[in-house]
Design an enzyme around this catalytic site. Structure first.
Site, short mmCIF file in Angstrom:
data_model
loop_
_atom_site.label_atom_id
_atom_site.label_comp_id
_atom_site.label_asym_id
_atom_site.label_seq_id
_atom_site.Cartn_x
_atom_site.Cartn_y
_atom_site.Cartn_z
N HIS A 61 19.53 10.11 39.57
CA HIS A 61 20.14 8.65 40.00
C HIS A 61 20.15 7.74 38.95
O HIS A 61 19.60 8.02 37.74
CB HIS A 61 19.58 8.12 41.26
CG HIS A 61 18.06 7.80 41.02
ND1 HIS A 61 17.14 8.49 40.87
CD2 HIS A 61 17.42 6.18 41.28
CE1 HIS A 61 15.96 7.78 41.04
NE2 HIS A 61 16.41 6.38 41.05
N HIS A 63 18.82 4.27 38.50
CA HIS A 63 17.67 3.49 38.41
C HIS A 63 17.37 3.51 37.06
O HIS A 63 17.26 4.63 36.38
CB HIS A 63 16.62 3.47 39.44
CG HIS A 63 17.17 3.18 40.67
ND1 HIS A 63 16.44 3.47 42.06
CD2 HIS A 63 17.97 2.03 40.91
CE1 HIS A 63 17.07 2.90 43.08
NE2 HIS A 63 18.14 2.27 42.65
N ASP A 65 14.55 3.49 35.48
CA ASP A 65 13.60 4.26 34.68
C ASP A 65 13.82 5.50 34.67
O ASP A 65 12.98 6.36 34.14
CB ASP A 65 12.52 4.02 35.75
CG ASP A 65 12.76 4.40 37.32
OD1 ASP A 65 13.73 4.14 37.78
OD2 ASP A 65 11.83 5.01 37.86
N HIS A 66 15.02 6.00 35.12
CA HIS A 66 15.24 7.52 35.02
C HIS A 66 16.33 8.13 34.13
O HIS A 66 16.68 9.12 33.95
CB HIS A 66 15.92 7.84 36.45
CG HIS A 66 14.84 7.93 37.33
ND1 HIS A 66 14.27 9.08 37.81
CD2 HIS A 66 14.33 6.95 38.32
CE1 HIS A 66 13.25 8.77 38.89
NE2 HIS A 66 13.25 7.41 39.03
N HIS A 137 17.60 7.58 49.09
CA HIS A 137 17.08 6.76 48.24
C HIS A 137 18.06 5.43 48.25
O HIS A 137 19.14 5.40 48.98
CB HIS A 137 17.16 7.13 46.87
CG HIS A 137 16.20 6.48 45.77
ND1 HIS A 137 14.82 5.79 46.15
CD2 HIS A 137 16.30 6.09 44.47
CE1 HIS A 137 14.38 5.32 45.21
NE2 HIS A 137 15.34 5.07 44.15
N HIS A 261 5.99 10.53 39.83
CA HIS A 261 6.43 9.18 40.09
C HIS A 261 5.37 8.24 40.70
O HIS A 261 5.68 7.51 41.65
CB HIS A 261 7.95 9.28 41.04
CG HIS A 261 8.66 8.30 40.77
ND1 HIS A 261 8.55 6.93 41.69
CD2 HIS A 261 9.98 7.70 40.12
CE1 HIS A 261 9.64 6.09 41.29
NE2 HIS A 261 10.02 6.51 40.38
ZN LIG Z 1 12.24 5.74 40.12
ZN LIG Z 2 14.92 5.13 42.20
#
Ligand SMILES: [Zn+2]
Ligand SMILES: [Zn+2]
Length: 314
Positions: A61, A63, A65-66, A137, A261
């Site tokens: 996804h 976000h 941080d990914h 999510h 995570h």
């Molecule tokens: Zn994350």
């Molecule tokens: Zn996320």
């Protein structure tokens, strides 16, 4: 055929001194598949197993941080004259995200194919497929299941010889489905054996689709952003607790659960202990640890700590 998973980053949301942002490298034969590419991923790889020429990138996804590590990595590949094509897969929104990144990484000397995946439609590769499935999510998000094709059943060489087949090329022909000297393959081959399965949840709250996708998986890599003391916060932010991840692993009957995570507030041990109370076959990898996944008849999946791989100090 070797299959393992290298943990390049095991933190969630923000990096710590010990844990980088999400990135998991799956190595199968010569294939290198990267699942998520948090900021700093290329440096994590350079410091450990090296930055391989990836075959595919799968984003769970969008976000930050990914994926924030992706433009820098694409640029590095360009600077070292990569010429083989790269395919980047992700849920809906990938084209838009990459269009935003384009001015950052500029023109690339290799082809980048973007594939927005629909849940349930498999990406076929040589000997296996990777299929995204919808998870729960706060954004369009996918988990991924890598499933190897079925293998031939076990070949009974002794029996074949007794039936009059000469060892050598004729054995190979039998194993590939040909009838040889009146002996049909079914006489000397066992039942087909399932291939191995690795499932990555991505960011998600407890979710039935993960249980379904992970049914009897060799390895489930599940997020565990929180422990039960923050179960309400987990529900609000659509993340899982260690206990919830363990319940999913148990319901799916997986062979090994790896939790990733992790929030900065945890060291790992409390996350591991909470999960093990429900599902004992749980590990919490550190950055640079590997999980080896042999065929079931050769043993259990096994966590190998990075330190074990290093030569002992002189
Ligand atoms: Zn994350
Ligand atoms: Zn996320």
């Amino acid at each position: 055929m070797d299959l393992d998973v290298f943990f390049a980053g095991t933190a969630g949301s923000v990096p710590t001194a010990r844990r980088g942002l999400p990135a998991v490298l799956v190595r199968r034969g010569a294939d290198r598949l990267l699942f998520d590419c948090g900021e700093g991923t290329q440096r994590q790889l350079v410091r450990s197993v090296g930055l391989a020429d990836l075959t595919d990138v799968f984003l769970t996804h969008y976000h930050a941080d990914h994926w924030l590590g992706l433009p820098g990595m694409l640029k590095t590949f360009a600077l070292r004259d990569r010429d083989r094509p790269l395919t980047i897969h992700g849920p809906a929104g990938l084209d838009q995200l990459m269009a935003l990144m384009r001015p950052v990484y500029g023109r690339l000397p290799y082809e980048v194919e973007l594939v927005e995946l629909q849940p349930g439609s498999p990406v076929q590769r040589d000997g296996y497929a990777v299929t995204g499935f919808a998870v729960d999510h706060r954004a369009a998000a996918l988990g991924y299941a890598l499933v190897e094709h079925e293998r031939h059943g076990r070949f009974d060489a002794e029996l074949a010889e007794r039936l009059g087949v000469t060892p050598g090329p004729d054995f190979g022909r039998l194993q590939h489905g040909e009838t040889v000297d009146g002996v049909v393959p079914e006489q000397v081959m066992g039942e087909p054996r399932p291939g191995r399965k690795v499932v990555i949840s991505g960011d998600t709250g407890p979710c039935e689709s993960v249980t379904v996708a992970a049914r009897e998986a060799d390895l489930l890599i599940h997020e565990a952003t929180f422990t039960q003391e923050e179960v309400q916060r987990a529900a609000r932010t659509r993340h899982a607790t260690a206990r919830q991840a363990a319940e999913t692993a148990q319901a799916a009957g997986v062979r090994l659960l790896a939790l990733v995570h992790l929030s900065t507030r945890y060291f790992g041990r409390e996350v591991r202990d909470e999960a093990r109370a429900i599902f004992p076959d749980t590990v919490v990898p550190h950055d640079f640890d590997t999980i080896e996944i042999p065929f079931p008849e050769r043993g259990e999946p096994r966590l190998v700590r990075w330190e074990e791989r290093q030569p002992a100090p002189a």
